[in-house]
Design a protein around this motif. Structure first.
Motif, short mmCIF file in Angstrom:
data_model
loop_
_atom_site.label_atom_id
_atom_site.label_comp_id
_atom_site.label_asym_id
_atom_site.label_seq_id
_atom_site.Cartn_x
_atom_site.Cartn_y
_atom_site.Cartn_z
N LYS A 170 -5.28 -7.18 -4.57
CA LYS A 170 -6.59 -7.76 -4.27
C LYS A 170 -6.49 -9.14 -3.64
N ASN B 164 -10.11 8.67 -5.28
CA ASN B 164 -10.87 8.28 -6.46
C ASN B 164 -11.82 9.43 -6.78
N THR C 247 0.83 -1.22 0.00
CA THR C 247 0.00 0.00 0.00
C THR C 247 0.85 1.26 0.00
N TRP D 290 -6.41 -3.53 -9.22
CA TRP D 290 -5.70 -3.49 -7.94
C TRP D 290 -4.85 -4.74 -7.78
N ASP D 291 -3.55 -4.58 -7.75
CA ASP D 291 -2.68 -5.74 -7.73
C ASP D 291 -2.51 -6.36 -6.34
N MET E 294 -8.66 2.04 -0.67
CA MET E 294 -8.63 2.57 -2.03
C MET E 294 -7.95 3.94 -2.05
N TRP F 47 -10.79 0.84 -10.37
CA TRP F 47 -9.66 0.64 -9.45
C TRP F 47 -9.57 -0.81 -9.01
N TYR F 48 -10.70 -1.37 -8.57
CA TYR F 48 -10.70 -2.71 -8.00
C TYR F 48 -10.22 -3.75 -9.02
#
Length: 566
Positions: A557, A497, A173, A554-555, A494, A550-551
């Motif tokens: 996840k 956004n 993150t 998202w690497d 997140m 985004w989701y």
């Protein structure tokens, strides 16, 4: 909530700031002399003895001790509610200095969110004299996108504690394009702050009066759960027990997403992964059934809804014993349980046996099965300490070394909890505060943390919910086996956004208002399609699309710790 237009202005200011900063990133700034001066005033960096720099193609990772460092720097921190002079004079500040060897001068962020945002902006735009800055998640990602931060990967790789005590997910993150740009600070662990407080003595009375139709009392055996039908049956009985003007259950203003009831309908968070797509709560399967259940409770006179702030809410209703149940936070348990304590009672150790707690409701076909309990669990990385890109390498190495030394196992325990026998005690392997010493000496300890020993911190932090027996009782029951039952909301981690930040808060408020009108008024049928249309009216589709853009990319996840639906 910070005004959205203001956030956009701030972002524009940061863009301008970064143009200036990047133009000067190859030379030392003249405005950060505090971090460049040694204690005797020499403008050359006072550094530790080091080996000669390794060749550029050297593959061996250098230890953090080998990098040149300054011996003092300025740190911009989260506000603690005291003056900067008082903060710097705390015994904890001296404790940290003795452990790390660094003379750090702390400044604190203003309490007002807009003033705090302006202050952070000024640090980077004006190249103010700070070498470490603690910011919130959104601020971190904004600064990262603007190129305002100094990478610290090589220092983290050479660290003793940081690289091992912060999880791979946490470092993920704080990274971009393979470089680490901050030290992330995680909440202690995934937990829920709320549960359903109820009159346990009344439930026991019901069971005595109905031996052939008893309702299992929430306990470890069933994960402190109750089935949907049993809960309604219990409330129906409670309605006969409350005094005139009382209600079986009290619901606070605008609390329409009941975190302890929604999971019984397969809804595990306001945003949840449904077949690979993040879906807003009113669009999730099961919401119509949830609304029908709550509307039925209200129409049958079992719910008192707090329509205005002048009406009694759940806590006051439970304190006055005019309600049989209500959703409360664990820090409210002390006030509720000690209401009827006898004069002279040691309230810190007192609990009321007539009060119990429900972690969550479960479907009728899962009655008594603690493996089926689910709760909303909040976890995430809430703070990031960053280094401005105009800081020197010697300053960056010093700050990372400072943070690394604070994560020494023995010292981290001392920083967080103090001294055994003075500020805390250990009972059956668990940490308990000794009051008032714990509050007096450790009240600001969290303000001196940069990253945590994540596994240890979870155990240490529980000390803070054990300040009274009543609070500990509720927290432990609401979070019983939360490691297996807790489900997290991906949106909490997140990055900024645009559509979500611009529209979601207003859309969510409008949807809740519409639900209140429909759910908590008699003779007003619940219209799910109208509720969903209200979300769309306030740019709900744009928010959903943006969140899923985004989701989908998202690497992290797969690393996100989520308990899947049953």
């Amino acid at each position: 909530m910070i005004n959205k237009k203001f956030k956009k202005v701030v972002s524009m200011l940061l863009v301008g700031a970064m143009v200036v900063s990047m133009a000067a990133c190859g030379k030392k700034g003249d405005d950060n002399n505090k971090g460049n001066q040694s204690k005797d005033g020499d403008n050359n960096n006072k550094v530790e003895a080091t080996k000669a720099p390794a060749p550029e193609n050297e593959e061996t990772v250098k230890s953090l001790a080998e990098y040149p460092k300054v011996d003092s720097f300025n740190y911009y921190s989260i506000g603690a509610g005291i003056t900067d002079e008082e903060f710097n004079a705390l015994d904890l500040a001296k404790l940290v200095e003795d452990q790390t060897g660094y003379k750090v001068t702390y400044s604190q962020s203003p309490a007002d969110p807009m003033d705090a945002q302006t202050a952070i902006t000024n640090i980077f735009m004006l190249k103010q004299d700070y070498q470490a800055v603690k910011v919130g998640k959104d601020q971190f990602y904004t600064l990262l996108a603007m190129g305002a931060l100094k990478p610290i990967t090589k220092y983290i790789e050479g660290s003793t504690n940081l690289k091992d005590q912060i999880s791979e997910f946490g470092w993920g993150t704080a990274s971009k394009d393979g470089e680490i740009y901050a030290i992330p600070q995680k909440n202690a662990f995934a937990s829920t702050a709320v549960g359903i407080c109820y009159r346990k003595d009344w439930l026991e009375e019901y069971n005595v009066a109905n031996p052939s139709a008893q309702i299992p009392v929430p306990s470890e055996e069933n994960g402190y759960s109750m089935s949907l039908t049993d809960y309604k049956t219990m409330l129906t009985y409670f309605a006969t027990k409350v005094p005139a003007g009382g209600y079986a259950m009290a619901v606070d203003t605008n609390v329409v997403y009941m975190e302890n009831i929604l999971p019984a309908f397969g809804i595990y968070h306001e945003w949840a992964d449904i077949n690979g797509q993040l879906t807003y709560v009113v669009n999730q399967p099961g919401f119509a059934e949830y609304a029908a259940y709550m509307e039925d409770l209200y129409d049958n006179g079992l719910i008192l809804y707090q329509a205005t702030s002048d009406d009694a809410g759940a806590v006051k209703s439970l304190q006055s014993r005019t309600a049989g149940a209500g959703r409360i936070a664990h820090w409210n348990a002390f006030a509720i349980e000690t209401t009827n304590a006898k004069e002279g009672t040691d309230l810190s150790t007192y609990t009321d046996d007539s009060i119990g707690y429900i972690s969550a409701l479960v479907p009728d076909d899962c009655k008594g099965d603690k493996s089926k309990v689910r709760v909303f669990a909040a976890e995430g990385y809430v703070y990031y300490t960053v280094i401005p890109n105009f800081a020197t390498e010697e300053q960056a190495a010093a700050y990372v070394d400072f943070a690394d030394k604070k994560l020494d196992k023995d010292f981290f325990l001392k920083l967080v909890l103090g001294t055994e026998g003075d500020t805390y005690s250990i009972v059956d392997g668990q940490y308990y505060p000794i009051l008032p010493a714990f509050n007096d000496k450790q009240g600001f300890s969290d303000k001196f943390i940069d990253g945590t020993r994540e596994n240890d911190y979870a155990a240490y932090w529980l000390c803070r919910v054990r300040k009274t027996a009543a609070q500990e009782k509720m927290f432990s029951q609401s979070n019983y086996n939360v490691g297996a039952t807790g489900i997290q909301n991906p949106v909490t981690v997140m990055p900024p956004n645009e559509a979500y930040d611009t529209y979601y808060n207003a859309a969510n408020i409008e949807v809740k208002n519409a639900i209140v009108i429909s759910m908590f008024q008699k003779d007003v049928p619940f219209d799910l399609a109208a509720i969903q249309a209200k979300f769309d009216e306030y740019e709900g589709k744009a928010v959903t699309e943006s969140v899923n853009n985004w989701y989908g990319s998202w690497d992290l996840k797969d690393q996100f710790n989520t308990v899947r639906a049953r």
